[in-house]
Each structure stands twice: as C-alpha cells, then as structure tokens.
Design a protein around this motif. Structure first.
Motif, short mmCIF file in Angstrom:
data_model
loop_
_atom_site.label_atom_id
_atom_site.label_comp_id
_atom_site.label_asym_id
_atom_site.label_seq_id
_atom_site.Cartn_x
_atom_site.Cartn_y
_atom_site.Cartn_z
N LEU A 375 35.47 39.00 39.52
CA LEU A 375 34.15 39.15 38.90
C LEU A 375 33.17 38.13 39.47
N ARG A 410 37.54 41.29 30.50
CA ARG A 410 38.90 40.92 30.88
C ARG A 410 39.82 42.13 31.00
N GLN A 418 43.68 38.77 35.57
CA GLN A 418 43.50 38.29 34.19
C GLN A 418 44.03 36.87 34.04
N GLU A 421 41.34 34.68 36.66
CA GLU A 421 39.92 34.64 36.27
C GLU A 421 39.77 33.95 34.92
N THR A 424 35.37 35.53 31.73
CA THR A 424 35.12 36.97 31.91
C THR A 424 34.06 37.50 30.94
N ARG A 483 27.51 35.55 33.93
CA ARG A 483 28.82 35.11 33.43
C ARG A 483 28.70 33.74 32.78
#
Length: 496
Positions: A375, A410, A418, A421, A424, A483
């Motif tokens: 992301l 997520r 998952q 990162e 999220t 974000r």
C-alpha cells in the motif's frame, strides 16, 4: 556595416548601447537610480499567469511587462515595442519577465527599490524549507492585494473554456503534502537531465510554477489561471487533452501521472518522487476461458490444458479502479428513477483475492482476481462511472457510501503483506465529483485543509466551506486517501 535586419534585432535586445543616453550622466547613474514614476504602478492589473509573449510581435524572447497597464512588450531598445509604448502612452515602469529587473523607459535605467519586491514575488514565488514545513500546521487567512481573503492551497483555478476536468486533478494533487513539498522547491528537480529535444520536462516546470502560485501567501488575487500549465498539457499530450474541449478527469490523471513520472527520470524499475507517494503493488491471478459458444464437453477438455490454467503475476499501480454495480433501469412507485447506493467496502471486494471478474478482449476471455501486496502512503481510488461503446457514453449515477476517516484495507492484502505492512488505515483528503450528463457535465472537488481540519469545495473560481457529511452524498469519481503512519496520526477532520 550592420545589416538592416541585424539593426532591427538590436532594438529588441538588452544592449544598453542601443539606447540613447543623455550627455553628462555617468554609466552607474544610468544603470540604477530612484524612479519618480513608481506611484504610477497599478498592481491591480498585473497578471503573470499567462504566457510570456509580446502582445504585438508574439515573441517570447526578451519580454517586458508594463507595470502601469499590465501588457507585455518585447525589448527596450530605441525602436522596440516596449520603448514605443512608453513614449506613446507615457507608461514608464517595466519589468523584465526573465531577469526580474525593473527599468524606466524611455530613459532606460534600472530601478532598484525594495518596494517592488512584492511584484517579483508574485511573478516568481519562492519557499524556504522552514516555510514548507509549517504549511500544514496553521490555518492563517491571507489577504490578497484585491482585498479578498484566502487560504494558500485552497485557491480557485480559472476555467478558461472547458478545462475543469484538468483543474480538479491539479488542485487535488497540489494538496498532497509530499508531492507539493517536492514541487515547491525548484532545486529538487531543476538539475534533472533530459535528452535533447525532450518537451516532456516542460510539464514538470509548469506544474512546479503552478504549485508555487497556488500556495503563494502574497498573491495579488485569490485565484490562479492555469494557462501556461494547460498549454504544456496540450503540447505534451499531442492535443489529446485540450482547453476548449471537455475531457475525462480519470484519463487526464492517468496520463499526467505517467508523464510526470517519466519526465522526473522515473522508469519501470527506477522510482520517481511521484511513485514514492502513490505507487503500490498487487498480485493478479488470471485464467483463460474457453469460448462461450463451444459445446460443454469441449470446454471441459480445454480447461484441462496448460494454457487454461490460472497464472499469477505481480504489477504496480498508481491508482485503483473500483467498478460500480450496474444501475437499475426501473422506476419507483412515484415514477422517479431510483438512485442506487453501494458501500465502499462492497466495491473494494474486487481486491480481496477471491472475487473473480470476467474481462473480454476481441479474441479471448479471461477470469481475473486481484490482491494487494503493498500500500502506498497516498492511495488513489478511481470509481468507474462511465462505460463507452461505439455509439455513446453512459454514466452510472450510483452513490458510493464511504466514511471520511478510518478506512482499514488490511483484509485486501495478501497474508504475507498483512504481516509486513504495519499501517493500513486511511483518511480521505481529496474527493473529485462529476455532476450532470457524461459529455456535458461539470467537475468540482472537495479538499481537506490540513492546517484547519476543515473541508472546502472548489469549482473553478468558487471556493466554499462544506460539511464533511455532505461529501458522501456526491457522485464521487476520484478520491485520494492518506495513510496513517502511526496510531496518533489522525488527520484533523472537523465534524467528521
């Protein structure tokens, strides 16, 4: 002996030898002294947003702005257009638009006066790193020379004829802090080397100039004309995007971001300042389908072949396209067309790794599913409202219900991602809206001012504040989400 043509050229150059000098005046006195005509300057007519061309010869070489009437003229030699204008209309104060030096004509001496600094700043705004670092920490209103108050960055863009589709994209991108900060400092990109004859770097230069004008706290007026930026767009896109013809904001966004990436020295492997902000990656699972008209037994046989097995690939993206469900054609009991609604998470399901979608090409059909791998700091959603065929363009009016803050993505990441990162969760910072019919509609946009936490609606030159609850009722077309980089990073959203 100098030719007649060369003699004519000399008149439009900055060669002081071509201008008559009064006997007895020292060269230093002629170069700079106090000017008695400074009180004739009319700041209300000065507009440096337009192309720097002489209003008579249409040349862009050695152009001066008359600070009394605001018109542009070439040269300051004896037979030049600026010299003739100064004699004919008794307008004496001129500014060289390239060197930023002031001159008094027809006497031809340079004017050095600190009271003129505000004019050069409007022509070429500059930002220190300290100034840039504080842009998102305060919401001070500034007063333009014409008396109107404005927030830097929340500034209307002039719709010259039919360029609102480009305006909303430029305004949205100018409110993405890392991209904005990069372009506010010209030193960040002025040393990028491009091949000889490459015109695409003009986009970078013009976008930087526009960014600095939009965020200028000392503007003479509370709006900006994107004239030079749009001329660069017309030239670099080979007239695919025009000022006089309505375009599609998503098409423009896609082209502009890829063109900027390339002009900044980016490639598929080498990142640019733009891809560092917007680029994510996804996993694509693709499976070829047999032709639908084949008998069932042939389809079964084909599905066992290797070319019909599912393949996996990875790809980067600068934005995610979200598909809307087909709008219903029926009417309710009051004969009013029902405007359907869909939650944002329903259309995000396209990227959960399980949802399959059929893609048809001229020869073959494929079944694809998607899952996100990485992301970006700023995530762009493009909501697919328009479907085109050979005859017309159709618009889907479905309203997307979305929260302004706290959207957690997520579940759309792969299992490995998952784990890796950390953050999220996203908050909305810009929302582009299309109103009206597909080909005749108009664009407007909503933007969050980070310093005040308030939302504003911008449509051409109009800037109004708006309640965040009203944003979700619009036909959203492009959205930019920021974000959260840590648990405490909750962007200040008033009333959200």
């Amino acid at each position: 002996m100098v030719s007649v043509k060369r003699e004519r050229e000399l008149d439009f150059e900055d060669d002081e030898a071509t201008v008559p000098v009064k006997v007895g005046r020292s060269s230093e006195d002629r170069r700079s002294r106090h000017c008695p005509y400074l009180d004739t300057i009319n700041r209300s007519v000065l507009d440096f947003d337009f192309e720097k061309l002489c209003s008579i010869s249409l040349s862009h070489i050695n152009v001066y702005a008359c600070l009394i009437c605001g018109k542009y003229f070439q040269g300051r030699g004896l037979k030049s257009h600026a010299y003739t204008h100064s004699v004919q209309f008794t307008h004496h104060v001129f500014l060289n638009l390239h060197t930023l030096k002031f001159y008094c004509l027809p006497d031809n001496y340079e004017i050095i006066d600190s009271s003129l600094e505000d004019i050069t700043y409007v022509l070429k705004p500059t930002f220190t790193r300290q100034h840039i670092s504080g842009l998102d920490k305060q919401g001070k209103l500034y007063r333009a020379y014409d008396g109107t108050t404005y927030l830097p960055g929340i500034v209307g863009l002039n719709n010259i004829k039919a360029n609102d589709y480009a305006n909303v994209v430029l305004q949205a991108l100018s409110n993405v802090p890392p991209l904005r900060n990069y372009f506010l400092e010209e030193e960040n990109y002025c040393r990028i080397r491009r091949p000889p004859g490459d015109i695409m770097f003009l986009l970078v230069q013009r976008f930087g100039e526009l960014m600095r004008k939009l965020w200028n706290p000392r503007n003479f007026k509370a709006h900006v004309s994107p004239h030079e930026m749009l001329q660069a767009v017309v030239l670099c896109s080979k007239k695919n995007f025009q000022i006089t013809k309505q375009g599609d904001a998503v098409d423009f966004l896609s082209w502009f971001m890829n063109a900027l990436h390339g002009a900044l020295g980016g490639t598929k492997k080498k990142p640019s300042s733009l891809t560092k902000v917007f680029q994510g990656s996804m996993r694509i699972f693709s499976k070829k389908l047999p032709h639908p008209d084949l008998p069932p037994e042939e389809k079964v046989a084909l599905l066992l072949k290797e070319e019909y097995q599912e393949e996996m690939s990875e790809s980067t993206f600068l934005f995610l396209t979200l598909d809307l469900p087909t709008a219903p054609l029926y009417k309710d009991e009051k004969e009013q067309l029902i405007i359907p609604q869909v939650p944002l998470f329903n259309i995000l399901a396209k990227f959960n790794g399980n949802t399959e979608k059929e893609y048809k090409t001229y020869k073959e059909n494929f079944l694809k599913r998607f899952q996100l791998l990485k992301l970006p700091p700023y995530l762009i959603f493009c909501i697919k409202r328009f479907t085109k065929n050979n005859f017309f363009v159709e618009k889907n009016p479905t309203i997307v219900n979305f929260p302004i803050t706290n959207v957690d993505l997520r579940e759309y990441l792969t299992e490995e991602a998952q784990v890796t990162e950390k953050n999220t969760t996203y908050d909305l910072v810009a929302n582009v809206v299309h109103d009206g019919k597909p080909t005749e509609g108009a664009y407007r946009m909503h933007v969050l001012h980070h310093g005040t936490g308030k939302w504003y609606e911008l449509q051409d030159l109009q800037v109004t504040d708006i309640l965040p609850q009203m944003i979700t009722l619009s036909e959203a077309y492009i959205q930019i989400w920021k974000r959260r980089e840590n648990e405490d990073d909750t962007t200040n959203h008033t009333g959200a």
